[in-house]
Design a protein around this motif. Structure first.
Motif, PDB file in Angstrom:
ATOM      1  N   ASP A 124       0.889  -1.170   0.087  1.00  0.00           N
ATOM      2  CA  ASP A 124      -0.021  -0.284  -0.026  1.00  0.00           C
ATOM      3  C   ASP A 124       0.999   1.221   0.001  1.00  0.00           C
ATOM      4  O   ASP A 124       1.259   1.554   0.963  1.00  0.00           O
ATOM      5  N   GLU A 125       1.059   1.868  -1.177  1.00  0.00           N
ATOM      6  CA  GLU A 125       1.808   2.905  -1.112  1.00  0.00           C
ATOM      7  C   GLU A 125       1.061   4.422  -1.005  1.00  0.00           C
ATOM      8  O   GLU A 125       1.658   5.400  -1.271  1.00  0.00           O
ATOM      9  N   LEU A 126      -0.122   3.970  -0.862  1.00  0.00           N
ATOM     10  CA  LEU A 126      -1.079   5.378  -0.565  1.00  0.00           C
ATOM     11  C   LEU A 126      -1.058   5.728   1.017  1.00  0.00           C
ATOM     12  O   LEU A 126      -1.710   6.546   1.362  1.00  0.00           O
ATOM     13  N   GLY A 127      -0.205   5.107   1.914  1.00  0.00           N
ATOM     14  CA  GLY A 127      -0.292   5.339   3.197  1.00  0.00           C
ATOM     15  C   GLY A 127       0.454   6.446   3.730  1.00  0.00           C
ATOM     16  O   GLY A 127       1.596   6.324   4.236  1.00  0.00           O
ATOM     17  N   VAL A 128       0.049   7.490   3.138  1.00  0.00           N
ATOM     18  CA  VAL A 128       1.068   8.820   3.426  1.00  0.00           C
ATOM     19  C   VAL A 128       0.948   9.116   4.979  1.00  0.00           C
ATOM     20  O   VAL A 128       1.884   9.831   5.401  1.00  0.00           O
ATOM     21  N   ASP A 129      -0.023   8.639   5.609  1.00  0.00           N
ATOM     22  CA  ASP A 129      -0.193   9.151   6.943  1.00  0.00           C
ATOM     23  C   ASP A 129      -0.929   7.877   7.431  1.00  0.00           C
ATOM     24  O   ASP A 129      -1.490   7.112   7.009  1.00  0.00           O
ATOM     25  N   THR A 130      -1.181   7.950   9.059  1.00  0.00           N
ATOM     26  CA  THR A 130      -1.823   6.973   9.627  1.00  0.00           C
ATOM     27  C   THR A 130      -3.224   6.994   9.189  1.00  0.00           C
ATOM     28  O   THR A 130      -3.715   5.636   8.909  1.00  0.00           O
TER      29      THR A 130
ATOM     30  N   ALA B  73      -4.598   7.542   6.318  1.00  0.00           N
ATOM     31  CA  ALA B  73      -4.700   7.091   5.148  1.00  0.00           C
ATOM     32  C   ALA B  73      -4.236   5.457   4.998  1.00  0.00           C
ATOM     33  O   ALA B  73      -4.957   4.764   4.420  1.00  0.00           O
ATOM     34  N   THR B  74      -3.332   4.921   5.917  1.00  0.00           N
ATOM     35  CA  THR B  74      -3.171   3.597   5.990  1.00  0.00           C
ATOM     36  C   THR B  74      -4.689   2.957   6.586  1.00  0.00           C
ATOM     37  O   THR B  74      -4.852   1.996   6.158  1.00  0.00           O
ATOM     38  N   VAL B  75      -5.155   3.491   7.662  1.00  0.00           N
ATOM     39  CA  VAL B  75      -6.398   2.864   8.061  1.00  0.00           C
ATOM     40  C   VAL B  75      -7.322   2.978   7.127  1.00  0.00           C
ATOM     41  O   VAL B  75      -8.078   1.962   6.791  1.00  0.00           O
ATOM     42  N   GLU B  76      -7.625   3.787   6.334  1.00  0.00           N
ATOM     43  CA  GLU B  76      -8.517   3.924   5.422  1.00  0.00           C
ATOM     44  C   GLU B  76      -8.350   3.052   4.198  1.00  0.00           C
ATOM     45  O   GLU B  76      -9.460   2.239   3.643  1.00  0.00           O
ATOM     46  N   VAL B  77      -7.179   2.660   3.857  1.00  0.00           N
ATOM     47  CA  VAL B  77      -7.094   1.629   2.654  1.00  0.00           C
ATOM     48  C   VAL B  77      -7.159   0.377   3.290  1.00  0.00           C
ATOM     49  O   VAL B  77      -7.645  -0.599   2.613  1.00  0.00           O
ATOM     50  N   THR B  78      -6.785   0.177   4.262  1.00  0.00           N
ATOM     51  CA  THR B  78      -6.807  -1.173   5.115  1.00  0.00           C
ATOM     52  C   THR B  78      -8.305  -1.572   5.292  1.00  0.00           C
ATOM     53  O   THR B  78      -8.558  -2.709   4.928  1.00  0.00           O
ATOM     54  N   ALA B  79      -9.076  -0.723   5.827  1.00  0.00           N
ATOM     55  CA  ALA B  79     -10.485  -0.745   5.809  1.00  0.00           C
ATOM     56  C   ALA B  79     -11.187  -1.221   4.832  1.00  0.00           C
ATOM     57  O   ALA B  79     -12.160  -2.166   4.784  1.00  0.00           O
ATOM     58  N   GLU B  80     -10.798  -0.511   3.513  1.00  0.00           N
ATOM     59  CA  GLU B  80     -11.507  -0.649   2.246  1.00  0.00           C
ATOM     60  C   GLU B  80     -11.100  -2.326   1.894  1.00  0.00           C
ATOM     61  O   GLU B  80     -11.706  -2.938   1.281  1.00  0.00           O
ATOM     62  N   TRP B  81      -9.534  -2.729   1.901  1.00  0.00           N
ATOM     63  CA  TRP B  81      -9.092  -3.928   1.856  1.00  0.00           C
ATOM     64  C   TRP B  81      -9.854  -5.053   2.340  1.00  0.00           C
ATOM     65  O   TRP B  81     -10.257  -6.127   1.898  1.00  0.00           O
TER      66      TRP B  81
END
Length: 339
Positions: free
Chosen positions: A254-260, A262-270
């Motif tokens: 996940d290279e969109l994890g520019v901050d905490t 963003a990481t949580v948002e991408v992970t939740a969607e995944w």
């Protein structure tokens, strides 16, 4: 310490308690009001004390906040008001005692592990009992001089600073490792040549250990691409994990994890796409309270696992101080512009 010094210290602490209660009352009130406006996920008081969910609990918190604020402004004149304040605070003390018992039961069963077996609920228990004794005591009205206002504001600032710090030092180092759907490793600095920093290496190594224990089938490496030199945090994390025996097929980048957030948002969607909702969140201890807050708000059940540090970080005091402000920014994010 001489007896008179003990007496003087006790008197000072007792004099500060109403201001501490006032600050805590305002904090609880903000959580109650924020939850009414924003909805579920805003109230963070559960990080310090476990209470049943529901309308009744919200009413209880409102009464608790009102009594703490009223007592902070001056002694409660009515007997029923003093009784109500004492009952509310004793109920908090009972809940904190239960939380403490559950904590040590989990510790003895090996369900959690920590280098510092001291839950924040112990502090909540002691403070609520002290505040209950103060609230039940009648007295003359407070005189609000400029000096008194300055002292109250100073104590309020100290309480605000201490709340996230307590979580970092008690909840943060506690390991909640157990089976989950994925392991999420939060990124950190990577050097120009692609080498991970010590902080990043420690996080990846922790995630690798969890994977080899069979606690989750997937490792999500989340981070950003450095704007200065273009090195990718997730690629560096993946390379280190593969070298440690994690198959490439088990790694998600996940290279969109520019901050905490963003990481949580991408992970939740995944997770949502796969009908899953449990993760092991790997980061440093001071980061974990904010990680837990954001995952909880996203509807993800996150078990936090602090990275074992191969050495102390040189900027650790700065990271801790910065995280206090970042915690409040995450908490208040629904009310901030652009959110």
């Amino acid at each position: 310490m001489p007896a008179e010094d003990h007496h003087g210290l006790y008197a000072r602490v007792r004099a500060w308690l109403p201001d501490v209660g006032l600050a805590l009352g305002v904090f609880v009130a903000l959580n109650v009001v924020g939850a009414l406006i924003v909805g579920d996920g805003f109230d963070v008081t559960a990080a310090w004390i476990s209470l049943p969910e529901g309308t009744g609990t919200s009413v209880f918190k409102a009464m608790l906040a009102a009594t703490l604020i009223a007592r902070g402004l001056g002694p409660l004149r009515r007997r029923w008001a003093r009784a109500l304040a004492a009952v509310c605070l004793l109920a908090v003390a009972a809940a904190a005692a239960w939380d403490t018992a559950v904590y040590f039961a989990l510790l003895m069963k090996g369900r959690i592990a920590t280098p510092l077996p001291f839950p924040s609920s112990v502090l909540v228990l002691a403070l609520s009992l002290a505040l209950a004794a103060t609230a039940a005591r009648p007295g003359p009205p407070r005189r609000w001089s400029s000096g008194q206002v300055a002292r109250s504001l100073t104590i309020a600032a100290a309480v605000a600073w201490t709340l996230p710090l307590v979580l970092m030092l008690t909840f943060g180092p506690t390991r909640y490792a157990r089976e989950a759907d994925a392991i999420v490793v939060f990124g950190a600095r990577v050097y120009r040549d692609g080498r991970p920093s010590h902080a990043l290496a420690d996080r990846v190594d922790e995630g690798v250990r969890l994977y080899h224990r069979g606690l989750a089938p997937i490792v999500i490496m989340s981070g950003a691409i450095d704007e200065d030199h273009g090195a990718s945090e997730p690629e560096a994390m993946k390379a280190r994990a593969i070298a440690a025996g994690v198959p490439a097929a088990a790694i998600v980048l996940d290279e969109l994890g520019v901050d905490t957030a963003a990481t949580v948002e991408v992970t939740a969607e995944w997770l949502q796409r796969r009908g899953a909702r449990r993760v092991l969140a790997v980061s440093h201890y001071y980061h974990q309270p904010r990680v837990k807050l954001l995952f909880q708000r996203a509807g993800v059940l996150a078990y936090t696992v602090p990275a074992t540090m191969s050495r102390r970080l040189l900027k650790e005091p700065w990271f801790v101080a910065r995280e206090v402000l970042a915690y409040y920014a995450a908490w208040l994010a629904p009310f901030l512009p652009g959110r």
